[in-house]
Each structure stands twice: as structure tokens, then as C-alpha cells.
Design a protein around this motif. Structure first.
Motif, PDB file in Angstrom:
ATOM      1  N   LYS A 155      -2.820   9.273  -0.381  1.00  0.00           N
ATOM      2  CA  LYS A 155      -1.541   8.716  -0.812  1.00  0.00           C
ATOM      3  C   LYS A 155      -0.993   7.677   0.163  1.00  0.00           C
ATOM      4  O   LYS A 155      -0.082   6.924  -0.177  1.00  0.00           O
ATOM      5  N   GLY A 156      -1.525   7.669   1.369  1.00  0.00           N
ATOM      6  CA  GLY A 156      -1.065   6.704   2.355  1.00  0.00           C
ATOM      7  C   GLY A 156       0.244   7.062   3.009  1.00  0.00           C
ATOM      8  O   GLY A 156       0.879   6.201   3.629  1.00  0.00           O
ATOM      9  N   ILE A 157       0.684   8.298   2.879  1.00  0.00           N
ATOM     10  CA  ILE A 157       1.940   8.742   3.493  1.00  0.00           C
ATOM     11  C   ILE A 157       1.690  10.024   4.273  1.00  0.00           C
ATOM     12  O   ILE A 157       0.668  10.705   4.092  1.00  0.00           O
ATOM     13  N   SER A 217       8.220  14.580   2.919  1.00  0.00           N
ATOM     14  CA  SER A 217       7.260  13.616   2.398  1.00  0.00           C
ATOM     15  C   SER A 217       7.755  12.226   2.749  1.00  0.00           C
ATOM     16  O   SER A 217       8.882  11.850   2.411  1.00  0.00           O
ATOM     17  N   GLN A 218       6.940  11.473   3.454  1.00  0.00           N
ATOM     18  CA  GLN A 218       7.332  10.144   3.916  1.00  0.00           C
ATOM     19  C   GLN A 218       7.458   9.176   2.738  1.00  0.00           C
ATOM     20  O   GLN A 218       6.561   9.098   1.901  1.00  0.00           O
ATOM     21  N   PRO A 276       7.036   5.863   0.662  1.00  0.00           N
ATOM     22  CA  PRO A 276       6.085   4.750   0.790  1.00  0.00           C
ATOM     23  C   PRO A 276       6.831   3.439   0.982  1.00  0.00           C
ATOM     24  O   PRO A 276       8.005   3.313   0.620  1.00  0.00           O
ATOM     25  N   ARG A 313       4.898  -1.364  -2.624  1.00  0.00           N
ATOM     26  CA  ARG A 313       3.520  -0.889  -2.592  1.00  0.00           C
ATOM     27  C   ARG A 313       3.136  -0.353  -3.964  1.00  0.00           C
ATOM     28  O   ARG A 313       3.925   0.284  -4.651  1.00  0.00           O
ATOM     29  N   THR A 324       1.774   1.943  -6.820  1.00  0.00           N
ATOM     30  CA  THR A 324       1.922   3.391  -6.954  1.00  0.00           C
ATOM     31  C   THR A 324       0.793   4.023  -7.747  1.00  0.00           C
ATOM     32  O   THR A 324       0.674   5.238  -7.784  1.00  0.00           O
ATOM     33  N   ALA A 356      -3.429   2.736  -4.846  1.00  0.00           N
ATOM     34  CA  ALA A 356      -2.940   3.431  -3.652  1.00  0.00           C
ATOM     35  C   ALA A 356      -4.080   3.752  -2.704  1.00  0.00           C
ATOM     36  O   ALA A 356      -3.873   3.899  -1.504  1.00  0.00           O
ATOM     37  N   HIS A 364      -4.394   1.805   0.410  1.00  0.00           N
ATOM     38  CA  HIS A 364      -3.456   2.080   1.500  1.00  0.00           C
ATOM     39  C   HIS A 364      -3.645   3.482   2.073  1.00  0.00           C
ATOM     40  O   HIS A 364      -2.812   3.942   2.841  1.00  0.00           O
ATOM     41  N   SER A 365      -4.718   4.175   1.684  1.00  0.00           N
ATOM     42  CA  SER A 365      -4.899   5.558   2.126  1.00  0.00           C
ATOM     43  C   SER A 365      -5.083   5.622   3.635  1.00  0.00           C
ATOM     44  O   SER A 365      -5.539   4.671   4.275  1.00  0.00           O
ATOM     45  N   SER A 376      -5.104   3.382   8.701  1.00  0.00           N
ATOM     46  CA  SER A 376      -5.227   3.214   7.257  1.00  0.00           C
ATOM     47  C   SER A 376      -6.578   2.608   6.899  1.00  0.00           C
ATOM     48  O   SER A 376      -7.296   2.066   7.743  1.00  0.00           O
TER      49      SER A 376
END
Length: 843
Positions: free
Chosen positions: A303-305, A319-320, A322, A326, A328, A333, A336-337, A354
């Protein structure tokens, strides 16, 4: 010698010094405009640029590790491991294997002293990384490349997991293999020692998705943890070393009780997890939703977060969010993982890596962004200085994102907004607003705040194809001109309030005021004149055109290039236009009659970018051959050719002070160049002044008959003729040979080497051979053979001296024969005269 002669010499030297300073002022390129310049203050021509800094790729995928002291970052980059300073972003060391093979993995010991690399050639190398010195090389014994490595907490044991399904354990201190562990299935991509060294246990995972626990005392697998249905990516131990958390690409994390090997909790995380980090206990993580005591861990994945989970309840407590703009969708996504995550306790930070090769540092307590590095930029298409003091640069790479680098710290911001590759950039005069255009048929206006953060304040839509060129108004932040592959140019007015706008959503949409079909083929470049009244365009149709900015009426066409025009630029002071073309030339055109005034030829390939420097008196060009060339307009001369890239140089921009240039290339490198004209002139002046003073000192030493110092000074000045003059002066003395021996033997080894080199040249001339032979006689007579053999170039010196010395002896032999014959004739003549005198006396 006349007593007034030293004074006369002193006067002559100082007159030479004065003349030199006057000539230096002329040579420095003082121009009052030349043929095409308006009357302005004196302008000094530039003569050279030097690389002041280079931003190059330091991470292309693979392992990243932070040193325990938190000062350095180790990144895998093909055949090298780059060591980067976290404080400045500067490349500290570049560690490369001799075999030029790609490094499959590496590991740094817990004490930050030992670095071990593994290559595709099945070799392991141990490094003292601070000195970039390889201290040991040995065969990995694996039959396939090493995929994973780990040090134990004492930094004495090293475990290597191979693609051959085996694990080797090495004693780094005693330098031998202690264990060969077999039983894994497929590639062993994960190895990790138990944090309690007294346990002597090694954890591993391979392609069968199981976690094996090896007892190093018995060399056996004592337990096998089965829970995952996909590759296990990371293992994390709790502070009490009783609990293990494993993560996998099956979108779950498993909490294990190590004493029994039982599963305590399975946590569904709904993403492929690449890294898991245990949050330290006793630290306030309330801003991250950690309200209760107990075990919490952080995950990073597809998810990249970053997400924080409660191990006992399997609940996600944080949960950060995004980044804005970006994508979705799951497919997009993935770009950006996150592929790696680690805690840096000494910095109280969490670092993430990343898939786009961006390395980000967050505050561990709040997950607020602290710093970001771009490990790999890809092909650089354009670059501009940014900020009121040119403190930043903005870079367009072969991607939809823009990158803004702070030059002082290498901190990098990633700007999201465009949905396709960004092609070109331009900056307004004040440096706080800049624009970008993209293949997504749009352009965006960005603003940099005083804090250094960049936000999008507007966007323009309207072109039918990708926007390939863009230019800003020069006097005020009033309009933008865009050119597209649809062969049209558009003029967009900017509202006055835009420069003060602080919105970050880019919701304000601009509409084109004017549209005109400009060329028959793609428009490659567009420029606005310094007074904002004219617009120039360059196209693949081999022409450049001039337009009135008020109504986009065509004013003239510049024809003469044999291939497409890549770039157009207005002079900042003259009514001329510069164009560069794929035909390898740069042309200067008059705006009055549209005639070609100058043509610069020198590039062997397409000239992609040009800019005016030195107040419009010089042009700097970049080409697809990776070269930069500096041209002086008045003389048509290429002053300097700069080689700093290995591929096409697409980006070229000068700062407002006109003392620095930044270039960006397809080789992924960004180079900052500094104008070193003044520095070189000052160095030349200091060198010449020192030379003149030394010559004066040399004359005084000869006058005072201080031959040793005079000879040493002549050698330091590299003046063979002056050294010959000193030696001749010594030999003219009453005890010349003895004085020569005394002075030569007092010289240093390097000075003797210099005198020997001079003697080789002297020996080639019969006028100076006597001095050369005197020097050689002294050296051969008083220097032992061992000392002579240590002199640099002694073999070549002997080979050069022998033939000329033989020739001189042959000449002396012939001269001796001639003098002997002459003496014989003289004696014969004297005998004849004596006999006649005797006869006369007898009669």
C-alpha cells in the motif's frame, strides 16, 4: 659585474610584474557589448566551469542498511555498495568489487566495523569500508549466488543463505566455516540470528514458506514454524526475546510464542508486507494511537503506507495517510509500495524504502516526514534552479512526479499531480513560482513556500496532445506560454492572487487566452522575450518563428537550420535570438530582419539546449553527445568544452547570480557547475607573480655567488637553461669542479633526478656537453649504484646519454688526432728551421 646591476634587475622585474597585471586585465575578457551588446558596465567573459557537486544514482534496488550510529546509509547499486552521509546526502564511499560482478547482497556488522559483500561470482569480500579497503576474499562455497546474510549480535558469526538451499555460518574472526546447514527448500532469502547470543539459534526462511529454527550447537533444525502461505519477508523479535512476529506476502502477520513455537495471534493486514518493526516499549506513541501498553508492531508493504498494529488484539491502531494526488488503484499503488522498513534508535527515526527507490526518514513518535532521498532519478529531462536564493533545484525525470532537491542537505520532495511523464519546466523571475508541463496534456503551476515545501496552486487543461514546451513571462508573473505536439501554442493568463495562493489541491483551473497553430510539426521549444512582448518557438519543421505576445500574430520566420530546432532563447540584452538544432549548430538571429548573424559549429551531434551567460555576451550549449560548450559571441570562439555526462544533456539552466549552472542528463546524473574564471585568473596571477619574484631572487643569488640555492631555485622553477647557467658559473670559478661536486651532492633526491633529466638535454648539444659530462661524472663518482638505480627514469637516462656521449668522445678523438698531427707538423717545421740556422752559423 656592475654594482648597480642588482638594482637594475629589480626594477626590470617590477616593470614586468606591472605589465603582466595590465595584460591580465585585457585577457580576462572585458567587454562593453562588442558588436551586438548595448552599452553596459564591463562584463568579464567566462573561461571555464568546474563541477562543484554531482547528484548521481546511489540506489537501484536491493538491500539498504543504516549504521548503528545513524550517520551513514549503505545502499546496493549494481556492482557497488554506496555509503551515503545521512546528514548531507553526500556520497562518502563507493565500494566496488574487482570482478565487476553485480553484488547480490551485503551486510554491515552491528559494531559498524565490518562490511561483507556477496557477488554473482560466488565470492565473499570483507571490507574496512571507511578506508575502502578489502581485507579478505574467500569463496562462498555455495553453488549458487548468496541471497541473504546476517551478523550475530557479537559481530563474530556471519550466516549466508544461498540460492542452492543451503546455509553457511562463518567465524569472521578465525576465518573458517563453522556450519553447513541443509534442509531448506529453494532460495534461502531470509536468515537472522536470535538476539540472545546465549541461545545460539539461527532463524531462516525459504521458498517453502516455513520458518526454520537451527540450533548451532547441534547443527540441526530444532523447530519449524508453519503459518504462512506465501514468502516470509521479515522477522522481528520483542524486547523480552520471547515473542517473534513474522510478515509475509500472504497479507498476514503472525505472532509466535518462541518458547513453545505456537501461534499466539494471526493478524490480517490486508496487504503484502515486506517489513515489520517492533515498537520499543516504554516510549510514548500516543500520537500514533498507541494508548495501551503491550506489544505493538509497524508494517510496510504494497500500500505504500505505514500501519501500526496491536499484537494482542490484531487491531490497526494507526494508518498513515497517503500523499495527495497519489493513485489509489491497487495496480498503480504497487509503484509506490514499500520494500523495506527499519527503526533507527539513535536518531529516533523510522526509515522506509519504496519501489521507486526513494528513501524516507520519519519521526518515530509521530511519523512526520523529516527527510527524503531519491536513490535513482531515471532519465533527467529538465532541471531548474528554484527559490529566492537558488537554494533548491526542481527536476523533471522520466516519470509523472517532480523532484525538488534542497542543495544544502540533498533532502528531496516528491511532487504528485501529473499523471504522465513531465517533459519541461520553467521558473518565474523571483524563483518562488514555477511551471511544469506533461504528456498528460496539462501544465501545472507550483509555489515554493518559505519553509521549502512546494504546493500546486493551479493547472491548465486544453491541449489535444502532450504539452512538450513551456515558458514563463519574464517581467511579472502574469502569463504562461505552452507548446504542444498538436502543433499549437497557447497563452494562459495568471491571476494576480496566484503568487500568494497557498492551496495545495491545485483546484484552480486556468483557461487559455490565445491559441494559434504555430508549426507543421511538433513544437520543441518556446521562449518569452525579456520585455514580455515577443514569443519565439522552435519546431521539428526546421524553423523558428517570432510571435507578438499580445495577439499571437506572426512577425517573422527564421529559416536556415538543416534539421529540427531543439531550443530557442532570447538574449537578455540584445535584440537577437539564439537557436540550437539537430544539425549540430547554434545560430544567432537578428530580430529586425530575421537574418542569421552568427553560426557556431563544434558539436558533433544534436544541440539540445542553449542559454545566454555573461550578460548575453556568451552562449552555453549542451548536446546529445554529453558535452557542454561555452561560446563567445563576438569572436565566434568555443572557449571551453566541458565533459561531465555520458549521455544526452536535456536540462541546462543558470542561476540568477550567473556564477553557477545546473545540467541534467539521460545518464540519471545532475551536475552543478561553478564558474571558476575568477579563481583561475587569481591563481594564474599569483603563479606569475611568484615566478617573477623567484626570477629576481635567482638573479640576486647568482650575483652573490650562492650557487647551491640558485641551483635549487632553478630546479623548483623547472628552468633547465637557468640551471645550466648556474653550473657554467660554478665551473668558471678557480675550484669549479670541486664546487660543483659539493653543490650537487647537497641536493635532494628529487633535485638530483631533475638535474639528471636536464643533463640528458644538455648532452645533445656539443656546446653544453662539457657541463652535462661534469654532472654525470659527479653523480657516477660519488653516488653508489644502489642510489643511482633508485633515481626515477635512470634506465631511459642511460639509454639517452650513451649515444651522444659516444659521439662526443668520437669528436674528441678526431680533435685529438688533429691536434697531434698539428703538433707533429709544428715540431717538424721547428726542426727544419733549426737545421738551417745551424748551417748558416757554420758558414
Amino acid at each position: 659585474m656592475n654594482q648597480n646591476q642588482p638594482y637594475k634587475m629589480w626594477c626590470r622585474r617590477h616593470v614586468q610584474l606591472f605589465v603582466f597585471r595590465c595584460e591580465r586585465g585585457k585577457r580576462s575578457g572585458v567587454a562593453a557589448g562588442g558588436d551586438m551588446a548595448v552599452s553596459s558596465p564591463l562584463v568579464r567573459f567566462k573561461t571555464n566551469y568546474a563541477v562543484s557537486r554531482k547528484i548521481e544514482p546511489f540506489y537501484k534496488g536491493g538491500r539498504v542498511q543504516i549504521s548503528q550510529d545513524g550517520e551513514h546509509m549503505f545502499c546496493s547499486c549494481g556492482t557497488k555498495v554506496h555509503v551515503v552521509s545521512i546528514a548531507t546526502g553526500a556520497l562518502v564511499q563507493s565500494i566496488e568489487q574487482d570482478d565487476q560482478e553485480d553484488i547480490s547482497t551485503f551486510v554491515l556488522s552491528d559494531d559498524d566495523e565490518i562490511l561483507v559483500t556477496a557477488s554473482q561470482a560466488l565470492l565473499l569480500k570483507q571490507w574496512e569500508w571507511r578506508e575502502n579497503k578489502c581485507t579478505r576474499t574467500w569463496k562462498a562455497v555455495h553453488t549458487a549466488p548468496v541471497a541473504s546474510m546476517a551478523f550475530d549480535p557479537t559481530s563474530t558469526l556471519l550466516a549466508t543463505g544461498g540460492c542452492d538451499s543451503t546455509i553457511k555460518v562463518w567465524d569472521v574472526t578465525k576465518q573458517y566455516c563453522t556450519h553447513n546447514l541443509k534442509g531448506s527448500s529453494g532460495v534461502v532469502h531470509l536468515v537472522k540470528f536470535h538476539p540472545d547470543i546465549s541461545q545460539l539459534q539461527l532463524f531462516s526462511s525459504s521458498m517453502d514458506y516455513r520458518i526454520r529454527i537451527w540450533d548451532l550447537k547441534s547443527s540441526k533444525c530444532v523447530a519449524m514454524l508453519e503459518s504462512h502461505y506465501s514468502a516470509v519477508t521479515c522477522l522481528a523479535f520483542s524486547a523480552d526475546r520471547q515473542t517473534l512476529v513474522s510478515s509475509g506476502r500472504d497479507k498476514i502477520c503472525t505472532v509466535w510464542e518462541l518458547s513453545t513455537g505456537a501461534v499466539k495471534r494471526t493478524v490480517p493486514v490486508y496487504e503484502s508486507v515486506e517489513s515489520v518493526v517492533m515498537l520499543p516499549e516504554g516510549v510514548d506513541f500516543l500520537p500514533l494511537g498507541v494508548k495501551k501498553s503491550g506489544l505493538h508492531f509497524l508494517t510496510a508493504g504494497s500500500k505504500g503506507i505505514l500501519q501500526i498494529w496491536n499484537a494482542s488484539t490484531a487491531a490497526c491502531v494507526y494508518s498513515q495517510p497517503p500523499p495527495r494526488h497519489r493513485a489509489t488503484s491497487e495496480e498503480e499503488a504497487g509503484e509506490h509500495s514499500l520494500v523495506h522498513c527499519a527503526l533507527v534508535p539513535v536518531r529516533d527515526e523510522i526509515v522506509t524504502v519504496s519501489a521507486e527507490h526513494n528513501i524516507v526518514f520519519y519521526d518515530a513518535r509521530t511519523l512526520q516526514l523529516r527527510k527524503q532521498f531519491a536513490g535513482y532519478n531515471g532519465e533527467v529531462l529538465d532541471v531548474r534552479f528554484l527559490g529566492p536564493g537558488d537554494s533548491h533545484i526542481v527536476v523533471a525525470t522520466n516519470s509523472p512526479q517532480l523532484k525538488v532537491f534542497e542543495l544544502a542537505t540533498s533532502d528531496c520532495q516528491i511532487l504528485y499531480g501529473h499523471t504522465d511523464t513531465v517533459i519541461a519546466l520553467d521558473v518565474f523571475r523571483k524563483g518562488t513560482l514555477f511551471v511544469s508541463c506533461s504528456k498528460d496534456k496539462s501544465f501545472r503551476v507550483w509555489r515554493i513556500k518559505k519553509t521549502g515545501r512546494v504546493v500546486c496552486v493551479a493547472q491548465g487543461l486544453g491541449h489535444a496532445n502532450g504539452v512538450g514546451a513551456i515558458a514563463c513571462s519574464r517581467m511579472k508573473e502574469s502569463f504562461v506560454v505552452t507548446a504542444s505536439q498538436d502543433c499549437t501554442i497557447k497563452v494562459w493568463n495568471l491571476p494576480e492572487s496566484l503568487s500568494a495562493k497557498a492551496k495545495a489541491d491545485g483546484s484552480e483551473t486556468l483557461c487559455a487566452r490565445l491559441t494559434e497553430k504555430a508549426h507543421d510539426k511538433d513544437v520543441n521549444s518556446v521562449a518569452v522575450s525579456p520585455n514580455d512582448k515577443l514569443i519565439a518557438t522552435g519546431s521539428q519543421d526546421k524553423t523558428a518563428k517570432l510571435w507578438a505576445s499580445q495577439d499571437l500574430s506572426l512577425m517573422g520566420v527564421f529559416s536556415g537550420h538543416k534539421r529540427g530546432v531543439w531550443c530557442v532563447q532570447f538574449s537578455p540584452v540584445d535584440q537577437v535570438l539564439a537557436t540550437s538544432s539537430a544539425d549540430g549548430t547554434v545560430k544567432i538571429w537578428g530580430l529586425q530582419d530575421f537574418s542569421c548573424l552568427k553560426t557556431f559549429e563544434g558539436h558533433e551531434a544534436s544541440v539540445l539546449k542553449i542559454i545566454f551567460v555573461s550578460r548575453g555576451t556568451q552562449v552555453l550549449s549542451s548536446g546529445s553527445d554529453g558535452l557542454l560548450k561555452l561560446w563567445t559571441i563576438k569572436t565566434n570562439e568555443c572557449v571551453k568544452t566541458l565533459d561531465g555526462h555520458e549521455d544526452k544533456v536535456w536540462g541546462l539552466h543558470a542561476n540568477r547570480q550567473d556564477d553557477a549552472v545546473v545540467t541534467g542528463s539521460s545518464d540519471s546524473c545532475i551536475v552543478l557547475w561553478k564558474d571558476v574564471t575568477e579563481t583561475e585568473l587569481e591563481e594564474e596571477q599569483a603563479k606569475q607573480e611568484e615566478q617573477i619574484l623567484k626570477e629576481q631572487e635567482l638573479s640576486n643569488l647568482l650575483h652573490e655567488k650562492r650557487y647551491l640555492k640558485a641551483l635549487g631555485l632553478a630546479i623548483s622553477l623547472d628552468r633547465p637553461h637557468t640551471a645550466l647557467t648556474v653550473i657554467k658559473a660554478i665551473l668558471k670559478e678557480t675550484s669549479g669542479k670541486e664546487d660543483l661536486e659539493t653543490n650537487l651532492l647537497k641536493l635532494r633526491k628529487d633535485q638530483k633526478e631533475a638535474v639528471l633529466k636536464y643533463a640528458i638535454a644538455w648532452n645533445t648539444n656539443s656546446r653544453n656537453c662539457h657541463e652535462a659530462q661534469a654532472v654525470m661524472q659527479t653523480l657516477l663518482k660519488h653516488e653508489p649504484p644502489e642510489s643511482l638505480l633508485q633515481l626515477e627514469g635512470i634506465k631511459g637516462a642511460v639509454e639517452s646519454l650513451l649515444p651522444y656521449t659516444e659521439r662526443h668522445f668520437q669528436r674528441l678523438g678526431r680533435l685529438l688526432q688533429a691536434t697531434t698531427f698539428l703538433d707533429f707538423m709544428w715540431q717538424s717545421m721547428r726542426l727544419g728551421d733549426a737545421s738551417r740556422q745551424d748551417e748558416d752559423m757554420s758558414t
